[in-house]
Design a protein around this motif. Structure first.
Motif, PDB file in Angstrom:
ATOM      1  N   UNK A 192      -3.411 -17.076  34.875  1.00 24.14           N
ATOM      2  CA  UNK A 192      -3.360 -15.611  34.946  1.00 24.14           C
ATOM      3  C   UNK A 192      -3.178 -15.123  36.377  1.00 24.14           C
ATOM      4  N   UNK A 193      -2.858 -16.037  37.294  1.00 22.79           N
ATOM      5  CA  UNK A 193      -2.760 -15.680  38.710  1.00 22.79           C
ATOM      6  C   UNK A 193      -1.691 -14.633  38.989  1.00 22.79           C
ATOM      7  N   UNK A 194      -0.514 -14.760  38.370  1.00 25.44           N
ATOM      8  CA  UNK A 194       0.538 -13.767  38.595  1.00 25.44           C
ATOM      9  C   UNK A 194       0.085 -12.399  38.126  1.00 25.44           C
ATOM     10  N   UNK A 195      -0.500 -12.348  36.928  1.00 27.61           N
ATOM     11  CA  UNK A 195      -1.023 -11.082  36.432  1.00 27.61           C
ATOM     12  C   UNK A 195      -2.106 -10.523  37.355  1.00 27.61           C
ATOM     13  N   UNK A 196      -2.987 -11.399  37.822  1.00 34.02           N
ATOM     14  CA  UNK A 196      -4.117 -10.943  38.620  1.00 34.02           C
ATOM     15  C   UNK A 196      -3.703 -10.428  39.991  1.00 34.02           C
ATOM     16  N   UNK A 197      -2.767 -11.120  40.635  1.00 33.53           N
ATOM     17  CA  UNK A 197      -2.378 -10.703  41.978  1.00 33.53           C
ATOM     18  C   UNK A 197      -1.579  -9.394  41.934  1.00 33.53           C
ATOM     19  N   UNK A 198      -0.775  -9.219  40.882  1.00 31.75           N
ATOM     20  CA  UNK A 198      -0.055  -7.957  40.732  1.00 31.75           C
ATOM     21  C   UNK A 198      -0.990  -6.845  40.271  1.00 31.75           C
ATOM     22  N   UNK A 199      -1.969  -7.188  39.447  1.00 31.10           N
ATOM     23  CA  UNK A 199      -2.941  -6.190  39.002  1.00 31.10           C
ATOM     24  C   UNK A 199      -3.788  -5.691  40.163  1.00 31.10           C
ATOM     25  N   UNK A 255      -4.059 -11.394  47.641  1.00 27.30           N
ATOM     26  CA  UNK A 255      -3.371 -10.105  47.765  1.00 27.30           C
ATOM     27  C   UNK A 255      -3.850  -9.351  48.996  1.00 27.30           C
ATOM     28  N   UNK A 256      -5.161  -9.312  49.203  1.00 25.92           N
ATOM     29  CA  UNK A 256      -5.692  -8.571  50.344  1.00 25.92           C
ATOM     30  C   UNK A 256      -5.373  -9.259  51.659  1.00 25.92           C
ATOM     31  N   UNK A 257      -5.279 -10.593  51.638  1.00 21.29           N
ATOM     32  CA  UNK A 257      -4.848 -11.298  52.833  1.00 21.29           C
ATOM     33  C   UNK A 257      -3.403 -10.964  53.183  1.00 21.29           C
ATOM     34  N   UNK A 258      -2.542 -10.934  52.166  1.00 22.94           N
ATOM     35  CA  UNK A 258      -1.137 -10.546  52.369  1.00 22.94           C
ATOM     36  C   UNK A 258      -1.052  -9.121  52.885  1.00 22.94           C
ATOM     37  N   UNK A 259      -1.820  -8.225  52.253  1.00 19.89           N
ATOM     38  CA  UNK A 259      -1.776  -6.812  52.637  1.00 19.89           C
ATOM     39  C   UNK A 259      -2.259  -6.613  54.067  1.00 19.89           C
ATOM     40  N   UNK A 260      -3.341  -7.308  54.428  1.00 24.53           N
ATOM     41  CA  UNK A 260      -3.872  -7.169  55.786  1.00 24.53           C
ATOM     42  C   UNK A 260      -2.849  -7.624  56.808  1.00 24.53           C
ATOM     43  N   UNK A 278       6.925  -8.948  47.024  1.00 24.96           N
ATOM     44  CA  UNK A 278       7.729 -10.178  47.008  1.00 24.96           C
ATOM     45  C   UNK A 278       6.861 -11.423  47.205  1.00 24.96           C
ATOM     46  N   UNK A 279       5.993 -11.390  48.210  1.00 24.61           N
ATOM     47  CA  UNK A 279       5.150 -12.557  48.499  1.00 24.61           C
ATOM     48  C   UNK A 279       4.174 -12.808  47.350  1.00 24.61           C
ATOM     49  N   UNK A 280       3.625 -11.729  46.791  1.00 19.93           N
ATOM     50  CA  UNK A 280       2.682 -11.864  45.683  1.00 19.93           C
ATOM     51  C   UNK A 280       3.348 -12.500  44.464  1.00 19.93           C
ATOM     52  N   UNK A 281       4.555 -12.069  44.161  1.00 21.09           N
ATOM     53  CA  UNK A 281       5.286 -12.619  43.017  1.00 21.09           C
ATOM     54  C   UNK A 281       5.573 -14.104  43.219  1.00 21.09           C
ATOM     55  N   UNK A 282       5.984 -14.477  44.423  1.00 19.82           N
ATOM     56  CA  UNK A 282       6.292 -15.879  44.712  1.00 19.82           C
ATOM     57  C   UNK A 282       5.065 -16.765  44.498  1.00 19.82           C
ATOM     58  N   UNK A 283       3.934 -16.344  45.025  1.00 21.70           N
ATOM     59  CA  UNK A 283       2.702 -17.126  44.885  1.00 21.70           C
ATOM     60  C   UNK A 283       2.264 -17.188  43.424  1.00 21.70           C
ATOM     61  N   UNK A 284       2.304 -16.042  42.738  1.00 25.16           N
ATOM     62  CA  UNK A 284       1.894 -15.998  41.344  1.00 25.16           C
ATOM     63  C   UNK A 284       2.742 -16.878  40.450  1.00 25.16           C
ATOM     64  N   UNK A 285       4.042 -16.899  40.687  1.00 23.01           N
ATOM     65  CA  UNK A 285       4.945 -17.718  39.863  1.00 23.01           C
ATOM     66  C   UNK A 285       4.674 -19.209  40.043  1.00 23.01           C
ATOM     67  N   UNK A 286       4.259 -19.623  41.228  1.00 22.41           N
ATOM     68  CA  UNK A 286       3.919 -21.030  41.443  1.00 22.41           C
ATOM     69  C   UNK A 286       2.750 -21.441  40.550  1.00 22.41           C
TER      70      UNK A 286
END
Length: 458
Positions: free
Chosen positions: A32-39, A178-183, A206-214
């Protein structure tokens, strides 16, 4: 011990009650990582992003509401089809593809405005609402299929809670990521115009989607399609909706789950506004404060995986989380800006409370389903429908009364009566209180045989 079980259960059921191994739990948990990071980005930054690029708080809440309503209806639709045809991983993969494609458009420029060559506020609201709805349709398909898999992977109550706890732990990992990317993005890219703001959030997306898809790939390759549902369907008729509607426990669990999501999602959606406008903290705090909350939630979720669970413990841990949230919510509501550093302490208690309430709230759904696997997706879908629509309506109502922050700040209780404070603290605290009361009235039955006492992560 296996021999003892064999005396009480048919041989075909023995394996279903055995604890899952750690690798199976971990491969499921990352699904559920992709869902969670986008959520996390959706609830933390969507309203802030839309208002920063010029939409009014009401128009921004309309965009979020459109996504929540689409999500709610899709959960019921997906739940019905999954109950009829199964294929959890296929639904999960299809939803993940839709999420990955549409999410960047939610936090990008208004594609509809570019196509029509018009940049009015109304058209921007419509354009963002369309992609918000598409994103949430994919999100719902992934969520329902992933949650419903829990009951079809095992009949062991402790392993079911371990699956929910592991999923929640990786939810925390996703949020922290997500918060690390945002910061990093907020620190590197100093946005001064609406175009700069769009670029900031586009990179985050973009970065969130890439990580989530992995992580979705790890889940799809590492988790087998559950066979328990298929085996169960061969000998049992499909459970009708009327069966669930006739159970008192269904309404109790539905109310507790809805209130739990209101606590976590509404407070998260308004947290960035709260720390910046009400507490007058630095811009970095809109990433640091949520990160601290999720670090604490992650630690608690890991601990919860190692506990042997039953109905009484679920109720006790949920109530403990609710009490912690009540204290945190009152503190958030009353906290003046001159001592805003106290928010770091409140973040710790909030994170612990979120984990306790979320893990046990989801696990109550598994207890409700029990061995009725032919209707499990409907349960998860219908309860998620209540969650999505209620959160969307709550945020719409709150944002409709939102006003610009006072230039005087919030230095004492008389100047602290903002809508953001109600939404971040007092309203979630009230929901936690009601959730604890409803939980106390529940009668949760264990489905695991009493003679089964193997360790959780064998």
């Amino acid at each position: 011990m296996i021999e003892t079980m064999g005396d009480q259960l048919p041989a075909a059921d023995i394996e279903s009650f055995l604890p899952l191994r750690r690798c199976s739990i971990l491969s499921y948990g990352v699904g559920h990582m992709l869902n969670d990071i986008t959520s996390a980005c959706w609830f933390t930054y969507l309203l802030l992003f839309l208002t920063d690029i010029g939409l009014t708080p009401r128009d921004a809440s309309i965009v979020m509401l459109s996504g929540q309503v689409a999500d709610g209806f899709m959960t019921v639709f997906a739940g019905e089809l999954i109950d009829r045809f199964g294929r959890f991983k296929l639904w999960h993969a299809g939803g993940s593809v839709l999420v990955a494609i549409s999410f960047s458009s939610v936090f990008g420029g208004c594609l509809l405005c570019q196509i029509l060559g018009i940049n009015s506020a109304a058209l921007r609201t419509i354009g963002y609402s369309i992609f918000a709805a598409i994103f949430n349709v994919g999100w719902a398909a992934t969520q329902v299929s992933h949650m419903a898999m829990v009951n079809c992977m095992t009949l062991n109550d402790t392993s079911r809670v371990a699956l929910a706890s592991c999923r929640n732990a990786f939810t925390m990992v996703a949020n922290l990521t997500l918060y690390g990317i945002a910061l990093a993005v907020f620190s590197i890219n100093d946005a001064k115009t609406s175009v700069d703001i769009e670029d900031q959030y586009r990179w985050i997306a973009y970065v969130s989607i890439l990580i989530g898809c992995c992580f979705v790939g790890i889940f799809l390759f590492g988790t087998k399609e559950p066979r328990l549902k298929q085996q169960h369907c061969e000998n049992n008729q499909r459970v009708s909706w009327a069966y669930w509607f006739s159970k008192l426990l269904y309404y109790q669990v539905a109310l507790v789950y809805m209130l739990t999501r209101l606590v976590t999602n509404v407070s998260q959606a308004l947290l960035a506004f709260y720390v910046i406008n009400d507490l007058e903290m630095a811009q970095s705090s809109k990433a640091l404060i949520p990160a601290l909350i999720y670090i604490c939630s992650f630690a608690v979720s890991i601990i919860l995986q190692e506990i042997k669970w039953n109905g009484w413990r679920l109720k006790a841990f949920y109530t403990t989380g609710a009490i912690l949230w009540i204290f945190s919510g009152v503190g958030i509501f009353l906290l003046p800006s001159k001592i805003h550093n106290f928010m770091y302490l409140l973040s710790i208690t909030t994170g612990v409370a979120n984990a306790l309430m979320t893990v046990t709230g989801i696990s109550m759904e598994s207890m409700l389903v029990g061995k009725d696997l032919n209707g499990c997706a409907f349960v998860y879908g219908s309860l998620s429908f209540l969650d999505k629509v209620s959160c969307g309506l709550a945020l719409y109502l709150l944002e409709s009364y939102q006003s610009s922050p006072s230039s005087e700040g919030c230095h004492d209780i008389t100047s602290c009566q903002s809508v953001t404070r109600y939404g971040s603290g007092l309203i979630p605290a009230a929901c936690a209180l009601v959730g604890a009361v409803v939980t106390y009235t529940m009668n949760l039955h264990d489905t695991t045989p009493k003679s089964l006492s193997e360790p959780l992560l064998a």
